[in-house]
Design an enzyme around this catalytic site. Sequence first.
Site, PDB file in Angstrom:
ATOM      1  CG  ASN A   9      87.636  82.209  22.454  1.00  0.00           C
ATOM      2  OD1 ASN A   9      88.027  82.388  22.169  1.00  0.00           O
ATOM      3  ND2 ASN A   9      86.179  82.802  23.754  1.00  0.00           N
ATOM      4  CD1 TRP A  10      93.960  85.046  22.030  1.00  0.00           C
ATOM      5  CD2 TRP A  10      94.630  84.742  19.873  1.00  0.00           C
ATOM      6  NE1 TRP A  10      94.880  85.044  22.208  1.00  0.00           N
ATOM      7  CE2 TRP A  10      95.662  84.253  20.650  1.00  0.00           C
ATOM      8  CE3 TRP A  10      95.428  84.579  18.758  1.00  0.00           C
ATOM      9  CZ2 TRP A  10      96.964  84.283  21.206  1.00  0.00           C
ATOM     10  CZ3 TRP A  10      96.712  84.191  18.088  1.00  0.00           C
ATOM     11  CH2 TRP A  10      97.637  84.613  19.318  1.00  0.00           C
ATOM     12  CE  LYS A  11      85.597  86.244  23.970  1.00  0.00           C
ATOM     13  NZ  LYS A  11      84.702  87.068  25.071  1.00  0.00           N
ATOM     14  CG  HIS A  95      81.748  81.112  23.739  1.00  0.00           C
ATOM     15  ND1 HIS A  95      81.358  82.530  23.757  1.00  0.00           N
ATOM     16  CD2 HIS A  95      82.937  81.553  24.380  1.00  0.00           C
ATOM     17  CE1 HIS A  95      81.738  83.252  24.203  1.00  0.00           C
ATOM     18  NE2 HIS A  95      83.040  82.883  25.301  1.00  0.00           N
ATOM     19  CD  GLU A  97      81.543  86.209  23.146  1.00  0.00           C
ATOM     20  OE1 GLU A  97      82.401  85.918  22.156  1.00  0.00           O
ATOM     21  OE2 GLU A  97      81.684  87.089  24.260  1.00  0.00           O
ATOM     22  CD  GLU A 167      83.767  80.980  28.811  1.00  0.00           C
ATOM     23  OE1 GLU A 167      84.188  81.176  29.097  1.00  0.00           O
ATOM     24  OE2 GLU A 167      83.118  80.761  27.610  1.00  0.00           O
ATOM     25  N   GLY A 173      83.797  89.046  29.761  1.00  0.00           N
ATOM     26  CA  GLY A 173      83.512  90.573  28.374  1.00  0.00           C
ATOM     27  C   GLY A 173      83.550  91.903  29.405  1.00  0.00           C
ATOM     28  CB  SER A 212      85.165  88.874  34.839  1.00  0.00           C
ATOM     29  OG  SER A 212      84.027  89.660  33.871  1.00  0.00           O
TER      30      SER A 212
HETATM   31  C1  PEP Z   1      84.943  84.067  27.057  1.00  0.00           C
HETATM   32  O1  PEP Z   1      84.771  84.985  25.572  1.00  0.00           O
HETATM   33  O2  PEP Z   1      84.812  82.443  27.167  1.00  0.00           O
HETATM   34  C2  PEP Z   1      85.528  85.178  27.965  1.00  0.00           C
HETATM   35  C3  PEP Z   1      85.225  84.317  29.799  1.00  0.00           C
HETATM   36  O3  PEP Z   1      85.909  86.289  27.795  1.00  0.00           O
HETATM   37  P1  PEP Z   1      86.353  87.392  29.204  1.00  0.00           P
HETATM   38  O4  PEP Z   1      87.582  86.080  29.798  1.00  0.00           O
HETATM   39  O5  PEP Z   1      86.761  88.334  28.699  1.00  0.00           O
HETATM   40  O6  PEP Z   1      85.552  87.619  30.200  1.00  0.00           O
END
Ligand code: PEP
Length: 254
Positions: A9-11, A95, A97, A167, A173, A212
């Site tokens: 997931n490049w966001k 998600h 976010e 998640e 993040g 993470s």
């Molecule tokens: C995500 O945004 O889905 C995610 C898992 O981010 P990160 O790996 O940076 O914690």
Amino acid sequence: MKKSLIIANWKLNGNKYFINDYIKKLLYEINKNKINNVIIAPPLIYLQKIIEKLKNSNIKVCAQNVDINLFGAFTGEISVAMLKDIGVKYVLIGHSERRINHNENDEIIYKKFKIVKENNLIPILCIGETYNEKKNGKTKEVCYNQINYIIKKMGIKVLENCIIAYEPVWAIGKDISINYLEIQKIHKFIRSKIYLYDKKISKEIVIQYGGSVTDKNIKELLIQPDINGVLVGNSSLNFDIFLKIIKFSKNFQN
Ligand code: PEP
């Protein structure tokens, strides 16, 4: 063998240079190492370019978002019909976010889930508790309610050919150390709740972990019996780290 799916997931990251370089290296490594379980979720504006680059490969492409409407006067939105039109196969739904920054509640998430399923794309339903919910012992309840909202509206069969990503919001993040056994427990709990509705679906459904994830913790995560892969944010932006993750995941691909 246990299924494992790795999603990058490049966001809100990347540009033309990053994409050209990354996809070239990824195609080379995927072919060389015979890896078949990778999905890339770039920003919407780059989806088509990436789909074209990946057309002769087994790497699939995922949208990070979709609108609840198929077409019409909804300025700035992208519909599932459009995603399908350009060859997208997967869509991230719920998600954290988007739940937090765009006020997406369970009803909106259900509507997105519904339109994705009705148009035969595969939803990746993200669920998970906040830090306070965890502190108050509400993890299982929150996760179950987020899934159950959709099951109640659409029936259990809607979870056929769909992916759940656990998640925990407090782990996203960050660079925190992960308690693998705790995560395994939650995955097992989710599967056991689905089992009460439908044994076959509970056995077959892919339940990924996200939050993470790095090349340092991928092994401990993937060896857990109920973790079927990972959703990777930050670590997917560093090609060398992501490569280590997907190379290790090959041990668990079908
Ligand atoms: C995500 O945004 O889905 C995610 C898992 O981010 P990160 O790996 O940076 O914690």
